[in-house]
Design a protein around this motif. Structure first.
Motif, PDB file in Angstrom:
ATOM      1  N   THR A   1      67.558 105.622  65.055  1.00  0.00           N
ATOM      2  CA  THR A   1      68.145 104.424  64.463  1.00  0.00           C
ATOM      3  C   THR A   1      67.240 103.231  64.763  1.00  0.00           C
ATOM      4  O   THR A   1      66.245 103.353  65.481  1.00  0.00           O
ATOM      5  N   GLY A   2      67.610 102.087  64.233  1.00  0.00           N
ATOM      6  CA  GLY A   2      66.848 100.874  64.498  1.00  0.00           C
ATOM      7  C   GLY A   2      67.724  99.649  64.328  1.00  0.00           C
ATOM      8  O   GLY A   2      68.733  99.675  63.625  1.00  0.00           O
ATOM      9  N   ASP A   3      67.353  98.588  64.999  1.00  0.00           N
ATOM     10  CA  ASP A   3      68.034  97.307  64.850  1.00  0.00           C
ATOM     11  C   ASP A   3      67.248  96.445  63.881  1.00  0.00           C
ATOM     12  O   ASP A   3      66.023  96.338  63.996  1.00  0.00           O
ATOM     13  N   LEU A   4      67.933  95.840  62.928  1.00  0.00           N
ATOM     14  CA  LEU A   4      67.322  94.848  62.051  1.00  0.00           C
ATOM     15  C   LEU A   4      67.818  93.501  62.525  1.00  0.00           C
ATOM     16  O   LEU A   4      68.981  93.152  62.339  1.00  0.00           O
ATOM     17  N   VAL A   5      66.932  92.748  63.176  1.00  0.00           N
ATOM     18  CA  VAL A   5      67.302  91.464  63.754  1.00  0.00           C
ATOM     19  C   VAL A   5      66.903  90.360  62.775  1.00  0.00           C
ATOM     20  O   VAL A   5      65.728  90.212  62.439  1.00  0.00           O
ATOM     21  N   PHE A   6      67.902  89.610  62.324  1.00  0.00           N
ATOM     22  CA  PHE A   6      67.661  88.522  61.384  1.00  0.00           C
ATOM     23  C   PHE A   6      67.441  87.193  62.097  1.00  0.00           C
ATOM     24  O   PHE A   6      66.751  86.321  61.609  1.00  0.00           O
ATOM     25  N   ARG A   7      68.068  87.038  63.261  1.00  0.00           N
ATOM     26  CA  ARG A   7      67.856  85.851  64.100  1.00  0.00           C
ATOM     27  C   ARG A   7      68.408  86.153  65.484  1.00  0.00           C
ATOM     28  O   ARG A   7      69.069  87.157  65.698  1.00  0.00           O
ATOM     29  N   TYR A   8      68.110  85.241  66.415  1.00  0.00           N
ATOM     30  CA  TYR A   8      68.602  85.385  67.786  1.00  0.00           C
ATOM     31  C   TYR A   8      69.507  84.213  68.120  1.00  0.00           C
ATOM     32  O   TYR A   8      69.278  83.093  67.683  1.00  0.00           O
ATOM     33  N   GLN A   9      70.520  84.507  68.918  1.00  0.00           N
ATOM     34  CA  GLN A   9      71.369  83.468  69.475  1.00  0.00           C
ATOM     35  C   GLN A   9      70.918  83.279  70.917  1.00  0.00           C
ATOM     36  O   GLN A   9      70.644  84.253  71.615  1.00  0.00           O
ATOM     37  N   PHE A  10      70.827  82.019  71.371  1.00  0.00           N
ATOM     38  CA  PHE A  10      70.326  81.727  72.710  1.00  0.00           C
ATOM     39  C   PHE A  10      71.430  81.090  73.551  1.00  0.00           C
ATOM     40  O   PHE A  10      71.505  79.864  73.659  1.00  0.00           O
ATOM     41  N   PRO A  11      72.292  81.915  74.192  1.00  0.00           N
ATOM     42  CA  PRO A  11      73.311  81.338  75.066  1.00  0.00           C
ATOM     43  C   PRO A  11      72.657  80.746  76.316  1.00  0.00           C
ATOM     44  O   PRO A  11      71.668  81.291  76.807  1.00  0.00           O
ATOM     45  N   PRO A  12      73.165  79.623  76.824  1.00  0.00           N
ATOM     46  CA  PRO A  12      72.535  78.981  77.985  1.00  0.00           C
ATOM     47  C   PRO A  12      72.524  79.902  79.215  1.00  0.00           C
ATOM     48  O   PRO A  12      73.532  80.474  79.583  1.00  0.00           O
TER      49      PRO A  12
ATOM     50  N   PRO B   1      68.472  86.259  75.175  1.00  0.00           N
ATOM     51  CA  PRO B   1      68.767  86.083  73.746  1.00  0.00           C
ATOM     52  C   PRO B   1      69.559  87.274  73.196  1.00  0.00           C
ATOM     53  O   PRO B   1      69.326  88.410  73.569  1.00  0.00           O
ATOM     54  N   VAL B   2      70.503  86.967  72.326  1.00  0.00           N
ATOM     55  CA  VAL B   2      71.356  87.992  71.722  1.00  0.00           C
ATOM     56  C   VAL B   2      70.906  88.208  70.277  1.00  0.00           C
ATOM     57  O   VAL B   2      70.922  87.274  69.478  1.00  0.00           O
ATOM     58  N   PRO B   3      70.485  89.438  69.929  1.00  0.00           N
ATOM     59  CA  PRO B   3      70.049  89.678  68.545  1.00  0.00           C
ATOM     60  C   PRO B   3      71.236  89.644  67.591  1.00  0.00           C
ATOM     61  O   PRO B   3      72.313  90.137  67.907  1.00  0.00           O
ATOM     62  N   GLN B   4      71.012  89.043  66.436  1.00  0.00           N
ATOM     63  CA  GLN B   4      72.026  89.017  65.388  1.00  0.00           C
ATOM     64  C   GLN B   4      71.458  89.689  64.157  1.00  0.00           C
ATOM     65  O   GLN B   4      70.347  89.380  63.741  1.00  0.00           O
ATOM     66  N   GLY B   5      72.205  90.598  63.609  1.00  0.00           N
ATOM     67  CA  GLY B   5      71.750  91.339  62.445  1.00  0.00           C
ATOM     68  C   GLY B   5      72.479  92.652  62.357  1.00  0.00           C
ATOM     69  O   GLY B   5      73.654  92.746  62.699  1.00  0.00           O
ATOM     70  N   TRP B   6      71.786  93.669  61.902  1.00  0.00           N
ATOM     71  CA  TRP B   6      72.354  95.004  61.742  1.00  0.00           C
ATOM     72  C   TRP B   6      71.799  95.893  62.843  1.00  0.00           C
ATOM     73  O   TRP B   6      70.606  96.171  62.886  1.00  0.00           O
ATOM     74  N   LEU B   7      72.675  96.349  63.722  1.00  0.00           N
ATOM     75  CA  LEU B   7      72.258  97.111  64.892  1.00  0.00           C
ATOM     76  C   LEU B   7      72.551  98.600  64.709  1.00  0.00           C
ATOM     77  O   LEU B   7      73.498  98.983  64.030  1.00  0.00           O
ATOM     78  N   ALA B   8      71.721  99.433  65.338  1.00  0.00           N
ATOM     79  CA  ALA B   8      71.884 100.901  65.347  1.00  0.00           C
ATOM     80  C   ALA B   8      72.004 101.468  63.940  1.00  0.00           C
ATOM     81  O   ALA B   8      72.843 102.308  63.658  1.00  0.00           O
ATOM     82  N   LEU B   9      71.136 101.025  63.073  1.00  0.00           N
ATOM     83  CA  LEU B   9      71.186 101.416  61.664  1.00  0.00           C
ATOM     84  C   LEU B   9      70.332 102.653  61.416  1.00  0.00           C
ATOM     85  O   LEU B   9      69.148 102.673  61.739  1.00  0.00           O
ATOM     86  N   PRO B  10      70.919 103.721  60.837  1.00  0.00           N
ATOM     87  CA  PRO B  10      70.094 104.873  60.476  1.00  0.00           C
ATOM     88  C   PRO B  10      69.138 104.495  59.341  1.00  0.00           C
ATOM     89  O   PRO B  10      69.479 103.676  58.495  1.00  0.00           O
ATOM     90  N   TYR B  11      67.975 105.089  59.336  1.00  0.00           N
ATOM     91  CA  TYR B  11      66.974 104.838  58.290  1.00  0.00           C
ATOM     92  C   TYR B  11      66.674 103.346  58.143  1.00  0.00           C
ATOM     93  O   TYR B  11      66.597 102.811  57.038  1.00  0.00           O
ATOM     94  N   ALA B  12      66.498 102.684  59.267  1.00  0.00           N
ATOM     95  CA  ALA B  12      66.320 101.228  59.274  1.00  0.00           C
ATOM     96  C   ALA B  12      65.106 100.795  58.448  1.00  0.00           C
ATOM     97  O   ALA B  12      65.161  99.775  57.756  1.00  0.00           O
TER      98      ALA B  12
END
Length: 195
Positions: free
Chosen positions: A149-160, A164-175
């Protein structure tokens, strides 16, 4: 690729804008074993810690024919430390299993305008909905995993003060195939592969 059920497709359709069309839909495929594998360092450390104190408990108990207050106190401390480490290991494994179940409840969809993520909220009582506008999306970072699988990260969130927390589609087959489909619909998007 796992197809969405009618109920899942209805969840996507109710969020569509007038005239918007679904071009692709899918779900994550996060096995609990791969989530546990991400925590292997912590699990290994805690198991070593538990076995070390368990062995110390055995050595002290077997090596002292008379148990005075000091021996009993040492045994109690070693026993508690061993059990706490073992319990923490179990908690890490349980958390990985619960996280994989929560992640597998997500739905991903690409329309002719947006990329959508729908799933359970953090508290589990509501619905999480996130959208990424295809026209303003500039870069996709693809992070492959050992399970295919693969993560498709579209942007990151930066909590203080946190990672950083990845935002996007995570654990996607055939990424990689999904990235190509996204780039076909939104040609202005660049893609990079991270390790």
């Amino acid at each position: 690729m796992q197809e969405l059920t009618k109920a899942e497709l209805d969840k996507v359709r109710e969020r569509l804008l007038p005239g918007e069309r679904i071009l692709w839909q899918g779900k994550p495929c996060s096995g609990w074993k791969s989530r546990v594998a991400k925590e292997w360092k912590g699990i290994l450390f805690l198991l070593f810690f538990s076995m070390a104190f368990g062995r110390g408990f055995y050595v002290v108990a077997a090596g002292n024919p008379s148990w005075n207050e000091e021996v009993v106190f040492s045994l109690a401390v070693m026993g508690v430390c061993s059990l706490v480490a073992l319990g923490s290991t179990g908690a890490l494994v349980l958390n990985a299993i619960l996280e994989s179940r929560k992640l597998n409840a997500f739905i991903y969809a690409m329309t002719d305008r947006r990329l959508l993520s729908i799933g359970p909220s953090a508290d589990g009582r509501g619905t999480f909905f996130q959208q990424f506008d295809g026209a303003s999306l500039r870069k996709i970072r693809m992070v492959p995993h050992h399970d295919g699988t693969g993560d498709l990260v579209f942007r990151y969130q930066f909590p203080p003060g946190k990672k950083p927390v990845p935002q996007g589609w995570l654990a996607l087959p055939y990424a990689e195939r999904v990235v190509e489909r996204i780039r076909g619909v939104f040609p202005g998007v660049a893609a990079s592969r991270l390790r």
